[in-house]
Design an enzyme around this catalytic site. Structure first.
Site, PDB file in Angstrom:
ATOM      1  N   VAL A 154       8.000 -18.119  -2.067  1.00  0.00           N
ATOM      2  CA  VAL A 154       8.935 -17.174  -1.460  1.00  0.00           C
ATOM      3  C   VAL A 154      10.286 -17.232  -2.169  1.00  0.00           C
ATOM      4  O   VAL A 154      10.892 -16.190  -2.462  1.00  0.00           O
ATOM      5  CB  VAL A 154       9.090 -17.432   0.051  1.00  0.00           C
ATOM      6  CG1 VAL A 154      10.040 -16.397   0.665  1.00  0.00           C
ATOM      7  CG2 VAL A 154       7.741 -17.352   0.750  1.00  0.00           C
ATOM      8  N   TYR A 155      10.760 -18.424  -2.456  1.00  0.00           N
ATOM      9  CA  TYR A 155      12.031 -18.568  -3.182  1.00  0.00           C
ATOM     10  C   TYR A 155      11.967 -17.834  -4.520  1.00  0.00           C
ATOM     11  O   TYR A 155      12.856 -17.041  -4.855  1.00  0.00           O
ATOM     12  CB  TYR A 155      12.342 -20.050  -3.404  1.00  0.00           C
ATOM     13  CG  TYR A 155      13.536 -20.286  -4.301  1.00  0.00           C
ATOM     14  CD1 TYR A 155      14.822 -19.969  -3.882  1.00  0.00           C
ATOM     15  CD2 TYR A 155      13.370 -20.833  -5.574  1.00  0.00           C
ATOM     16  CE1 TYR A 155      15.910 -20.169  -4.709  1.00  0.00           C
ATOM     17  CE2 TYR A 155      14.458 -21.047  -6.405  1.00  0.00           C
ATOM     18  CZ  TYR A 155      15.724 -20.711  -5.974  1.00  0.00           C
ATOM     19  OH  TYR A 155      16.797 -20.912  -6.804  1.00  0.00           O
ATOM     20  N   ALA A 156      10.901 -18.064  -5.288  1.00  0.00           N
ATOM     21  CA  ALA A 156      10.758 -17.389  -6.572  1.00  0.00           C
ATOM     22  C   ALA A 156      10.641 -15.887  -6.382  1.00  0.00           C
ATOM     23  O   ALA A 156      11.139 -15.104  -7.207  1.00  0.00           O
ATOM     24  CB  ALA A 156       9.543 -17.929  -7.326  1.00  0.00           C
TER      25      ALA A 156
END
Length: 247
Positions: A154-156
């Site tokens: 999700v961060y990426a």
């Protein structure tokens, strides 16, 4: 020393800690009037401002939660009220949540996208409304977009969105001579990166770059300074990995 940003007004989101603090201090050293945005760490922000002023720089701190569009608008309004213009925007504010996909909650997903992607996008929107001609926008991505790390999906994903905002908006800003680029650091020795990681995990990551160490904030800030300067007027729509050969 040549002050490459003399007379410029710069907003640095998430400017009270880590990379943001380093950038704010470097910009002030090079002649910019710096607006240091923070969410809740007022005392820390005030210390950074005091340090800049002690060295002869000009800076002010403005509280705003960039995940809220109304507060982004207020950040720009207060900056223009104080300094009369905005020449440079550094979208540095961001958070990391790393979990396997089965453990990611809707709240985690929404929080990551609200700060990392939504905050960046609507800050760019305000720049489109208010930034001076020949301005500079520097967004922050991550070199994780070029790697495959469990738990970072999700961060990426939020940073992949930032990279596409940067690319797709370049021609919209180009008519005013405004450049928009993204800086994509590898692992950097900041609280945002080290929080929650064991020494063994950090050592494993360190071995993945060419120099066998974590990056430091000043390894990144020089590239940001260059992109904010007139020397970078022919660079736009690009994502530049500054990561010591990490990927």
């Amino acid at each position: 020393m040549t002050k490459t940003l003399d007379g410029k007004v710069a907003i640095v989101t998430g400017g009270s800690r880590g990379m943001g603090r380093e950038i704010a201090e470097k910009f002030a050293e090079h002649g910019a009037k710096v607006v240091l945005n923070y969410v809740s760490s007022m005392s820390i922000a005030e210390k950074v401002i005091a340090g800049i002023k002690e060295k002869g720089g000009e800076a002010t701190a403005i509280q705003a939660d960039i995940s809220q569009v109304a507060e982004v608008e207020l950040l720009f309004h207060k900056t223009i009220e104080r300094y009369g213009k905005v020449d440079i925007l550094v979208n540095n504010a961001g958070i990391i949540i790393t979990k396997p996909i089965l453990n990611i909650t809707e709240e985690d997903f929404d929080k990551l996208f609200a700060i990392n992607a939504k905050g960046t996008f609507f800050s760019c929107q305000q720049a489109a409304k208010h930034m001076s001609a020949n301005g500079r926008i520097i967004n922050f991505s991550t070199s994780v977009t070029g790697a495959m790390f469990p738990g970072y999906s999700v961060y990426a994903g939020t940073k992949g969105a930032v990279e596409q905002f940067t690319r797709q908006l370049a021609k919209e800003f180009g008519s005013k001579g405004i450049t928009i680029n993204a800086v994509s650091p590898g692992p950097v020795n900041t609280e945002l990166f080290t929080d929650g990681k064991t020494a063994e995990q950090i050592e494993t990551i360190v071995k993945m770059n060419a120099f066998g160490r974590l990056g430091e904030p000043n390894d990144i800030s020089g590239t940001v300074l260059f992109l904010a300067s007139d020397e970078a007027k022919w660079i736009t729509g690009q994502t530049i990995r500054v990561n010591g050969g990490y990927v």
